[in-house]
Design a protein around this motif. Structure first.
Motif, PDB file in Angstrom:
ATOM      1  N   LYS A  35      13.196  15.683 -49.065  1.00  0.00           N
ATOM      2  CA  LYS A  35      12.160  16.690 -48.788  1.00  0.00           C
ATOM      3  C   LYS A  35      11.165  16.168 -47.769  1.00  0.00           C
ATOM      4  O   LYS A  35      10.737  16.912 -46.883  1.00  0.00           O
ATOM      5  CB  LYS A  35      11.420  17.052 -50.082  1.00  0.00           C
ATOM      6  CG  LYS A  35      12.214  17.989 -50.950  1.00  0.00           C
ATOM      7  CD  LYS A  35      11.397  18.373 -52.165  1.00  0.00           C
ATOM      8  CE  LYS A  35      12.296  19.007 -53.198  1.00  0.00           C
ATOM      9  NZ  LYS A  35      11.752  18.882 -54.537  1.00  0.00           N
ATOM     10  N   ARG A  36      10.779  14.898 -47.897  1.00  0.00           N
ATOM     11  CA  ARG A  36       9.818  14.368 -46.921  1.00  0.00           C
ATOM     12  C   ARG A  36      10.403  14.390 -45.512  1.00  0.00           C
ATOM     13  O   ARG A  36       9.718  14.722 -44.550  1.00  0.00           O
ATOM     14  CB  ARG A  36       9.369  12.953 -47.309  1.00  0.00           C
ATOM     15  CG  ARG A  36       8.241  12.958 -48.343  1.00  0.00           C
ATOM     16  CD  ARG A  36       7.656  11.572 -48.535  1.00  0.00           C
ATOM     17  NE  ARG A  36       8.633  10.690 -49.149  1.00  0.00           N
ATOM     18  CZ  ARG A  36       8.683  10.423 -50.457  1.00  0.00           C
ATOM     19  NH1 ARG A  36       7.789  10.931 -51.277  1.00  0.00           N
ATOM     20  NH2 ARG A  36       9.618   9.639 -50.946  1.00  0.00           N
ATOM     21  N   GLU A  37      11.678  14.058 -45.384  1.00  0.00           N
ATOM     22  CA  GLU A  37      12.274  14.089 -44.052  1.00  0.00           C
ATOM     23  C   GLU A  37      12.255  15.524 -43.494  1.00  0.00           C
ATOM     24  O   GLU A  37      11.906  15.753 -42.343  1.00  0.00           O
ATOM     25  CB  GLU A  37      13.720  13.572 -44.075  1.00  0.00           C
ATOM     26  CG  GLU A  37      14.217  13.252 -42.659  1.00  0.00           C
ATOM     27  CD  GLU A  37      15.613  13.736 -42.358  1.00  0.00           C
ATOM     28  OE1 GLU A  37      16.270  14.279 -43.263  1.00  0.00           O
ATOM     29  OE2 GLU A  37      16.030  13.589 -41.201  1.00  0.00           O
TER      30      GLU A  37
ATOM     31  N   ARG B 197      10.209  17.906 -44.329  1.00  0.00           N
ATOM     32  CA  ARG B 197       8.823  18.290 -44.014  1.00  0.00           C
ATOM     33  C   ARG B 197       8.429  17.754 -42.650  1.00  0.00           C
ATOM     34  O   ARG B 197       7.840  18.468 -41.832  1.00  0.00           O
ATOM     35  CB  ARG B 197       7.864  17.722 -45.059  1.00  0.00           C
ATOM     36  CG  ARG B 197       7.964  18.390 -46.416  1.00  0.00           C
ATOM     37  CD  ARG B 197       6.971  17.742 -47.387  1.00  0.00           C
ATOM     38  NE  ARG B 197       7.282  18.119 -48.743  1.00  0.00           N
ATOM     39  CZ  ARG B 197       7.378  17.273 -49.758  1.00  0.00           C
ATOM     40  NH1 ARG B 197       7.171  15.964 -49.568  1.00  0.00           N
ATOM     41  NH2 ARG B 197       7.682  17.702 -50.961  1.00  0.00           N
ATOM     42  N   ARG B 198       8.750  16.483 -42.388  1.00  0.00           N
ATOM     43  CA  ARG B 198       8.375  15.895 -41.088  1.00  0.00           C
ATOM     44  C   ARG B 198       9.015  16.665 -39.944  1.00  0.00           C
ATOM     45  O   ARG B 198       8.384  16.971 -38.940  1.00  0.00           O
ATOM     46  CB  ARG B 198       8.803  14.415 -41.030  1.00  0.00           C
ATOM     47  CG  ARG B 198       8.071  13.512 -42.005  1.00  0.00           C
ATOM     48  CD  ARG B 198       8.320  12.040 -41.698  1.00  0.00           C
ATOM     49  NE  ARG B 198       9.697  11.611 -41.900  1.00  0.00           N
ATOM     50  CZ  ARG B 198      10.186  11.072 -43.016  1.00  0.00           C
ATOM     51  NH1 ARG B 198       9.394  10.888 -44.054  1.00  0.00           N
ATOM     52  NH2 ARG B 198      11.448  10.699 -43.106  1.00  0.00           N
TER      53      ARG B 198
END
Lengths: 179, 304, 361
Positions: B23-25, B27-28
Motif C-alpha cells: 500500500k505504501r508503494e 500511495r507513493r
C-alpha cells in the motif's frame, strides 16, 4: 476461504492520512485535514525500507529508522525530505531530486511544516485548480524562485505543507506566482 | 530487539488484502501520478487473487483507497451486474468491509472497465479505470524503452502521422475506443478503452481519476480541473460515437451511449450502456423516489 | 415488464465456481500430502514460478486448482502478496550448496567430479503399463557408492577464473538491502542483472523453454555449452536481530551456467537459478541470459522481449482476459467503420451527381 483482519489503528490512520494528502495534491492550495498533527503520521503513511529519507528532526529520524528506510545525510540522495521549517532552507534544497524526463517519478516529495494563512501571498494555477487560487503561506519568495528554477516540468519536486493538522499540497505541475 | 519485533501477529490476510508495504508503494506512486498528470508511473504491481488482465491494476488502487466507510461501485462495459464486475465488487467488500452500490451518486469509489458513468461525478468521488495497455504509443512503437524515451522527448510525431494516414485512407480517424489524448498539454495518455463518447468527461472534471494497469505495472492519473484533449487536427473535429439519437428499448432514455443488440430478421435494438441509469429511469417512471444526477450529456450533447 | 435489477451475474459466477469445485470433490489434508509426496518435480516447478518456497502450499494450490498450472501459480503468488517480508537471507554460494547432481559438458571431468545424481537422462522412457495390470512398480534399491561424494562441490567457474578463462568477478560488496527486488519494484529496461535473473527464476517453464530453444536453434547469436548444471539444497541463512546467523531451513535449488564463445579475452557466461529442481528451465533461461548482451531489439533473446513474454501470471491472465466482454470497444470501432463507409458513399454519390451535371463537350 478468506479470513480478513479488520483495520487496526495504524491502518486507519495511514488510510486517512493518505486520503488527505491525495486530495491536497489533487487540489493545490485547498486545505485538507490530517487525522494527526505533524509529520510523523505522513512518514508512517508513505515511507518504508524501499525509501531513502532526509529529516532535520531527530525524533522523526528515529521513527523513520524503525521503518527500515535508509537515512540520507545529503538531501540529494533522498526521495522523501521531511523538514520542520522551510526558513532559510533554499541553499540546502537546491539539491532536491527532480527526477528526469524519462522518470519524473524520481522527483522528491518534500514534506515541511509551514504556517498557513500568513506570510507571502501567492497565486496558484494549473491542474487541480479551477482557474486560479490565491493564498498566503509561510514560504519566502526566494524559495518560490528556487522552485521555479528547479521544476522544469515534468521534472520537479512535490510539496506537502503541513500546519498542525492542516495539509496543503503543491505538486510540480502547479504554477506559483509570487504576488 | 527480537524476531517478533520485526514482524506482526499472524493473520491470514491483511486488511484490504494488500500488505502495508504494498500500500505504501502504491500511495507513493499515486501521489506522483497526480503530480504529473497523464504520465505513466511504474509500480511493482503485486499479484492479487484475480488473473492479470482482469482488473488487477484498478483493484490495487481501489484496495489502497478503501476503508470501512467507503462505498464502492464496480462496472464492466457500463454494467454493474457483469460477471467480472460482480466478482471484483464482492472481493473488495469481502476484504475491506466497504459498502457496495450500483448507484453512481452513492459511490465514493467507482472502479470501471471501459466506461465512465453518464452521471456527472462529484468533487469527492474517485474514478478508477482498469487499463489493459497503458501505452498510447504501443501501436507505433512496441518497445517500451523506446516509447518511454518518446514520452520524455514529447515526441508524438509517429502518433500524429498514424491519425493523419487514417484520414487520408479512410476519410476519418478510425480510432475506436481508447482515443489518445494530451493531458495537461504535455503527456499523451490512453484514457483506457473507454469509447470516444466518454473522453470529454475527463477534461476539466471535478472528480479525480486513476488509471492503473496491473499486468503492465503502470499507473497514471487525471486530477480534477486538468486538460484532457483528444489528439485531433484543427480542421477535423473530435467525433464521438453517433449515439445521440438512439433510444434504449427497455428504459426509454435517449442521448446516451448505447449497446447495440442485433435482432432476428435484421436491424438492431439498443439498450443504454450505463445499466444503472436505465434502471433508475425505469424506477422513476414507475413512481419510485429515485434520484438521477445531472448527466454529462443532455439531449445527446456534451454540456458539462 | 420492468427492467428487473437481477443479480444474475453474481449468481452465475457463484454457480460456475461451484461446478468447477464440485468436479474436484472434497480437498483434504490427505490429498495435499499425496500430491506433495508423489509429484515433487511438479511441486518444484510451481514453487519456482510462484517464487514461493513451500511444498505444502504448492501442493494445496495444485489440489484446489485441479492441477491447472497457471491457476496454481496465481493462487500462490496472490498469497505471497499478503506476507510481510521479515528479513533478507544471505546469498547462496555455489560451493556451499549441498549438491546432489552436478555435471559439466565443457570438460570430460572437473574438479570434484561429475556427479550424475538422480536423473532420467539415460533411462529408456517406457510407460510402466504393468502398473495398470495390478503389478505395482517398486523401484530397485540404489547401490551405495564405495566412497560417497562430498556434500559440497567446488565451483567450476572459480577454477576457470583462476585459469584466466573467465573474467574476474567485480566482487562488489552489495549490502543485502541494496539487492534489487523484482517483487517490490517495477521491472524497467535495461533491467539490472538482478532483476533479469529474478524474473527468469519465476518465469513460466514452457515459455522460457520456447524462447530459449529459439535461441539454441539460431535466433540467438550464441550456442550454449553447459558449463555447469547443479541441483542441490541450499541453506537459507538469516541473521537474528541479536546478530547471530543461523539456517532457517533448506530449499531445493537448480542452477545452470552456459558458455559460448570468447568475448573480450574471456569466456562469456550465462546464468540462471530457480527454486526447486527444474533443469530444462535453468538451461533455457541461462541461454537467454547468455544471448541478451547484443540482442537486436524485438528478437526473442532481447531481454525486454523474453522477460515480458515468459511472465507466467501476466501472460496467462492476459490471454484468458479476452473472454471478458468487449462490446463497448467493439461498438466504438463499429461506429467509426460505419461512419467512414457512409462518408465514402456520400462522396461517391456527390461525385456521380457532379459528373452528370458537367456540361457536355
Amino acid at each position: 476461504m478468506l479470513t480478513v483482519a479488520p483495520p487496526d489503528a495504524i491502518e486507519m490512520r495511514a488510510n486517512a492520512t493518505f486520503e488527505a494528502l491525495m486530495w491536497a495534491l489533487s487540489r493545490p492550495g485547498d486545505i485538507r485535514e490530517l487525522p494527526e498533527a505533524g509529520l510523523a503520521a505522513i512518514a508512517e503513511t508513505l515511507v518504508d525500507l524501499e525509501c531513502t529519507v532526509f529529516s532535520d528532526d531527530p525524533a522523526l529520524r528515529a521513527q523513520i529508522a524503525a521503518t527500515g528506510a535508509l537515512q540520507a545525510d545529503d538531501i540529494s540522495e533522498a526521495d522523501h525530505v521531511f523538514l520542520s521549517s522551510l526558513e532559510g532552507a533554499e541553499a540546502r534544497l537546491v539539491a532536491l531530486r527532480c527526477g528526469s524526463a524519462l522518470y519524473p517519478d524520481d522527483g522528491a516529495t518534500l514534506v515541511a511544516q509551514v504556517r498557513h494563512g500568513v506570510g507571502q501571498r501567492v497565486r496558484l494555477s494549473g491542474p487541480g485548480v479551477d482557474g486560479f487560487l490565491e493564498l498566503s503561506l509561510g514560504v519566502s519568495s526566494g524559495f518560490w524562485a528556487m522552485r521555479a528554477m528547479l521544476c522544469a516540468y515534468p521534472e520537479g519536486f512535490d510539496m506537502l505543507l503541513v500546519d498542525g493538522r492542516s495539509a496543503i499540497g503543491i505538486p510540480r505541475s502547479t504554477l506559483v506566482e509570487v504576488l | 530487539m527480537s524476531l517478533s519485533s520485526l514482524t506482526k501477529p499472524w493473520s491470514a490476510t491483511s486488511y484490504g488484502f494488500l500488505d502495508a508495504s504494498a500500500k505504501r508503494e502504491l500511495r507513493r506512486k499515486m501521489l506522483k501520478a497526480i503530480a504529473v498528470p497523464g504520465c505513466q508511473m511504474p509500480y511493482a504491481s503485486r499479484e492479487v487473487p484475480m488473473a492479470r488482465g482482469w482488473g488487477t491494476g484498478g483493484l490495487q488502487v481501489t484496495l489502497t483507497l478503501v476503508n470501512p466507510t467507503s462505498v464502492v461501485k464496480v462496472i464492466d462495459q457500463g454494467a454493474d451486474d457483469g460477471v467480472n464486475a460482480a466478482s471484483i465488487r464482492r472481493f473488495i467488500s469481502r476484504v475491506s468491509g466497504a459498502g457496495e452500490t450500483w448507484d453512481t451518486l452513492a459511490a465514493s469509489i467507482v472502479q470501471s472497465r471501459h466506461r465512465v458513468p453518464e452521471e456527472v461525478m462529484r468533487e469527492d468521488q474517485i474514478l478508477v479505470l482498469q487499463v489493459p495497455n497503458p501505452e498510447p504509443l504501443r501501436g507505433v512503437e512496441p518497445n517500451i524503452s523506446i516509447a518511454r524515451q518518446m514520452h520524455a522527448d514529447a515526441d508524438y510525431g509517429k502518433l500524429w502521422l498514424t491519425l493523419y494516414e487514417q484520414i487520408v485512407r479512410k476519410g476519418r480517424i478510425m480510432q475506436g475506443a481508447g482515443y489518445p489524448s494530451m493531458v495537461n498539454g504535455r503527456h499523451v495518455m490512453t484514457p483506457s478503452p473507454i469509447p470516444r463518447w466518454d473522453v470529454p468527461k475527463l477534461n476539466m472534471a471535478k472528480h479525480l481519476t486513476f488509471l492503473s494497469a496491473g499486468r503492465e505495472k503502470r499507473l497514471f492519473a487525471v486530477p480534477p480541473f486538468t486538460r484532457v484533449e483528444p489528439l485531433v487536427f484543427s480542421d477535423r473535429p473530435y467525433q464521438v460515437e453517433h449515439h445521440a439519437d438512439l433510444t434504449c428499448r427497455r428504459s426509454g432514455v435517449s442521448g446516451y451511449f448505447m449497446n447495440e443488440l442485433p435482432v432476428d430478421g435484421g436491424g438492431s435494438a439498443f439498450e443504454v450502456s450505463d445499466s444503472n441509469l436505465g434502471i433508475k429511469a425505469i424506477q422513476q417512471a414507475e413512481g419510485a423516489p429515485v434520484e438521477i444526477g445531472k448527466t454529462w450529456y443532455r439531449n445527446g450533447e456534451f454540456s458539462a | 415488464m420492468a427492467y428487473v435489477a437481477t443479480r444474475g451475474g453474481e449468481k452465475a459466477i457463484e454457480q460456475a465456481e461451484r461446478l468447477f469445485r464440485q468436479d474436484l470433490g472434497t480437498i483434504d489434508a490427505n490429498r495435499v500430502e499425496t500430491i506433495k509426496q508423489t509429484m515433487p518435480y511438479l511441486i518444484d516447478r510451481v514453487m519456482g514460478e510462484a517464487s514461493l518456497y513451500s511444498e505444502e502450499l504448492a501442493a494445496l494450490a495444485l489440489a484446489q486448482t485441479g492441477g491447472e498450472l497457471s491457476e496454481a501459480v496465481l493462487v500462490l503468488r496472490a498469497w505471497r502478496t499478503t506476507q510481510p517480508r521479515i528479513t533478507i537471507a544471505r546469498p547462496v554460494q555455489q560451493d556451499e550448496i549441498l549438491t546432489q547432481r552436478r555435471i559439466s559438458a565443457a570438460f570430460k571431468d572437473i574438479p570434484g567430479g561429475q556427479i550424475l545424481g538422480p536423473t532420467l537422462d539415460y533411462s529408456h522412457r517406457v510407460l510402466a503399463t504393468d502398473v495398470l495390470e495390478g503389478k505395482p512398480y517398486a523401484p530397485p534399491a540404489v547401490d551405495a557408492a564405495a566412497k560417497p561424494a562430498p556434500a559440497q562441490q567446488p565451483s567450476l567457474a572459480d577454477w576457470q577464473r583462476q585459469q584466466g578463462l573467465l573474467a574476474p568477478t567485480s566482487e562488489a560488496d552489495v549490502a543485502l538491502e541494496d539487492i534489487p527486488d523484482l517483487t517490490r519494484e517495477p521491472l524497467l529496461f535495461p533491467a539490472s542483472r538482478a532483476h533479469r535473473l529474478q524474473s527468469l527464476a519465476r518465469a513460466e517453464t514452457g515459455g522460457v523453454l520456447a524462447l530459449g530453444y529459439s535461441a539454441m536453434r539460431g535466433y540467438g547469436n550464441a550456442h550454449p555449452t553447459v558449463n555447469e548444471l547443479r541441483l542441490g539444497e541450499a541453506e537459507v541463512v538469516v541473521r537474528h536481530p541479536r546478530g547471530t546467523e543461523f539456517s532457517a531451513g533448506r530449499v531445493r535449488v537448480s542452477q545452470a551456467e552456459v558458455t559460448s564463445k570468447e568475448k573480450g579475452g574471456f569466456l562469456d557466461l550465462g546464468f540462471a537459478a530457480t527454486f526447486g529442481w527444474n533443469e530444462v528451465k535453468v538451461i533455457a533461461a541461462a541461454t537467454l541470459d547468455l544471448n541478451s548482451a547484443e540482442a537486436p531489439v524485438g528478437s526473442p533473446v532481447h531481454e525486454e522481449f523474453y522477460l515480458y513474454h515468459t511472465e507466467s501470471v501476466e501472460a496467462s491472465g492476459f490471454c484468458i482476459h479476452f473472454k471478458l466482454p468487449h462490446y463497448v470497444t467493439f461498438q466504438s470501432t463499429l461506429d467509426a467503420m460505419r461512419d467512414a463507409k457512409a462518408q465514402k458513399a456520400a462522396a461517391e454519390q456527390k461525385g456521380a451527381v457532379e459528373r452528370q451535371t458537367e456540361p457536355a463537350e
